[in-house]
Design an enzyme around this catalytic site. Sequence first.
Site, PDB file in Angstrom:
ATOM      1  N   HIS B 287       0.695  -1.254  -0.127  1.00 30.82           N
ATOM      2  CA  HIS B 287       0.082  -0.076   0.017  1.00 30.82           C
ATOM      3  C   HIS B 287       0.947   1.178  -0.078  1.00 30.82           C
ATOM      4  O   HIS B 287       0.425   2.399  -0.384  1.00 30.82           O
ATOM      5  CB  HIS B 287      -0.947   0.106   1.091  1.00 30.82           C
ATOM      6  CG  HIS B 287      -2.134  -0.714   1.075  1.00 30.82           C
ATOM      7  ND1 HIS B 287      -2.425  -2.095   1.109  1.00 30.82           N
ATOM      8  CD2 HIS B 287      -3.433  -0.457   0.483  1.00 30.82           C
ATOM      9  CE1 HIS B 287      -3.556  -2.535   0.973  1.00 30.82           C
ATOM     10  NE2 HIS B 287      -4.219  -1.428   0.357  1.00 30.82           N
ATOM     11  N   GLY B 288       2.126   1.209   0.365  1.00 31.18           N
ATOM     12  CA  GLY B 288       2.894   2.473   0.274  1.00 31.18           C
ATOM     13  C   GLY B 288       4.246   2.267   0.922  1.00 31.18           C
ATOM     14  O   GLY B 288       4.455   1.287   1.962  1.00 31.18           O
TER      15      GLY B 288
END
Lengths: 413, 476
Positions: B287-288
């Site tokens: 996700h990041g």
Amino acid sequence: MNRLRSIVFSTICILVLGCILITKGLEHSPFSSVIANVCKETSQLEGRNYEHFPKPKLSTIIDASFQADFEQAVADSTPLRDQALLLNAGLQRMSIACANRVFGYSCYPTFYGSNWAYVPSHDAVVQKLNTASSNYLQSMDRAASSINALADSHENVSFYLLALDRPDASDANPTVSYVSNPLTYTTVDENLYSKLGPAVTVSRHPYLSEDDLFSSLYRTDHHWHTSTAYDRYAEQVVLMNPSTTPAAVENRISYDSIDFFGACSRTGLCKPQTPDHVDDVVIDMSSFKVTLNGTEYAGDMLSHSETYLNGNINDDVFTNRYAEYFHSDWGLWQIDNPAAQSDRSLLIVRDSYGCCTERFYAANYAHVYVIDFRHTELTAAQMLAEHPDISDVLILMGWNNIASEAGIRGLTP
Amino acid sequence: MLLASLFFYAWGEPTYVVLMLVSIFANWLSAMLIEASGTKTRRVLLVVCVALNLFALGYFKYQAFLLTNINSLLGLSIPVRELSLPIGISFYTLQALSYVVDVYRREVPAQRNILYLGMYICMFPQLVAGPIVRYQTIQEQIVDRQETLNDFASGMRLFIVGLAKKALLANIVGSLATSMITKGGSAIGTAGSWAGLMAYSFQILFDFSGYSDMAIGLGKMLGFSFLRNFNYPYISNSVSGFWRRWHISLSSFFRDYIYIPLGGNRVPIGRWIFNTATVWFLTGFWHGAAWNYILWGLYYLALLLLERFFLNKVLDRLPGFVRHIYVVIAFMFGWLLFWCEDLSVMGGYLAAMFGRYGFLGSSTLWELTIWEYWPVFIACALASTPIVPWAKDALIRWATENNELGKPLYDEKRLSTDGMCDYDQILGQIEDAPASKKLMVNVVLTACDLILVAFLVMSICSVISGTFNPFIYFRF
């Protein structure tokens, strides 16, 4: 039945989604006049010209600036764009008004995230008060120092400051009790006006109540009515020269058939039920001469009464009528009146509040120099050096323009 | 379709379109070679192909994060390149990987036509924000699909639903969420921080599920049937249930390509914990490239382990609404971890939530603006429940007087998009109903279409206004 519904539904959706393409296609058709009404070149609401479609170049495509400009042009080409903006804000305001039924505030934001509030009791739009941050206070302090230094360095000139009460910093603003540590007229007085030395005469005019505020100003604009401006002028000019009399009023007009939704309405995307109307206090300007950029004009270029009486105006209700009727902001100009009550000269350091006011002073001063630091690099000190005939300086600006970088620069000796 | 997709990608990423083309070619070639090779060679080829895909993802997405941390940990000064992230790289990399692995597993044949594979990898409806579409889901549709008027209309309906979720709900609550996190804990107090977190929880749901709906709807208009990506996650009664309903295409990717190959749950308990931890670490990291995302993944690992070993036994004995409150609190705190990349900001926000700065902080209630949003919160709460499927089922039951309708649309295991905005299916279910009731159902369906057109107009107005149109899934 379902097939027919699918066809109708899909067709409507495609028409809605493809409205830009359709209107662009019709621009060169027999329907072009109809299209011109829904796809304009300029938005009075947004106060700008719409973007045109850019020409593609390899370099702009690669750095994606072409795409960004193209997308902006697409957004600007939306038919009835102004109405779309107003509809969206209006729907959000409906939701906020519904929420406010529980809380019962006297005003509420014009849309989610808006800095403007709708005041139902006055059918008005005002800017929310700012918080009195240290940045603002420091700027006011710097501005006061500049004005004091300027006044002290010109002992032969009288300095006056007409301490305007702007609605976005007024104790009478309806949001005053809703904002923590608000920046109001009292704050500005304490941090700017009260710090001016004895060489500067300050005339204070705070609004005493909401009713006072909304009767003195337009309900949808931050400017004052011309009648309010005239009353302030009448007091101020006698203060500056007790032997003079205010310009004689020939007529007081309100153009009630011409709707006006002002800057607060435009920026707050809120069109109150009752529009404002431009008003004017007519004085004799037949002997006035206005010099702007080296060209001489008659005095009536300062208020377009004739044009309004002919109805020859922009029919968009979001037109800036204040600027349209009076005039827009310029850097420097001069009003000469050989028939003035005195042969003295006045320098008015102004912002847009001056648009409806400067001409009144020309009834009392033979030469009125008007400067707006937002539109010129010249400073007040340079003007005083250039025009030794100036005996009085009147600062006629809101606190925000006095304490801005341009204001401080222009007022520094 | 391939040209349209490449044009779409090149419009936003004129330079990175080359990367996309290289990815298409590399994956096409790898799959062809894998299919044609013997056991040992194909494994080597698979490893090379996976490594190439992950290298591209890692270089653009994780290089700065990894090097920054290595530099600060070891006192080095390896230069860090500030690269802009190619849009959609996380999604199309996983799609490409799933294709190559499926070919390796002989679950699908390699696509010989590079144009078809290119169309699959860079298909524009879901390229930017998912869902992650498996090749096996649409392999037949790539070559041979039928575009029908009914599918077009139902796809359009789903597209409008997604657009309205994004423009009319996510963007509005997003403005509140951003305002709260920007002001900081001391300014907003307990009320502002909880309202801000609630706003963010709705924003992320409607933003992401809105994009998924638009993608699935666009696909349907073009003749593709993608699986659903969100299934009313906020109605879950357990955290594991939440993850069966949230970003389903990602959860199932990690389940099928990481968790099960590692041994799944048919292993000793220690190994199972390792497998689960690996999956959740990767979920967070995907996700990041920041610590908060890793923390977010590990937070869910902890919750799932707790549920497995302890909480499920307790929760089973509790009423449904208590379980639901537990899940709501769990995912809200999860979103706080997800939201705040700066851990000090997160600390300040948490302190505000628990009363450190008083109820309203240094602001007034009016100034906080949270009071303005309660009608929107009600709309969001309703939209996050299956109120429309409930109403649809009630309508069919009323028309047919039949209470046996089978699995509802919001059933946890229902992954197909059949029945979502598909009026033919509804009318098929009431074929035997009396004519008057059929007419009534048709009136209701027509009214629904009118409402959708109104939503479309309102959404376009909102997008044009552009006062607040952030895209919070840009990292992926």
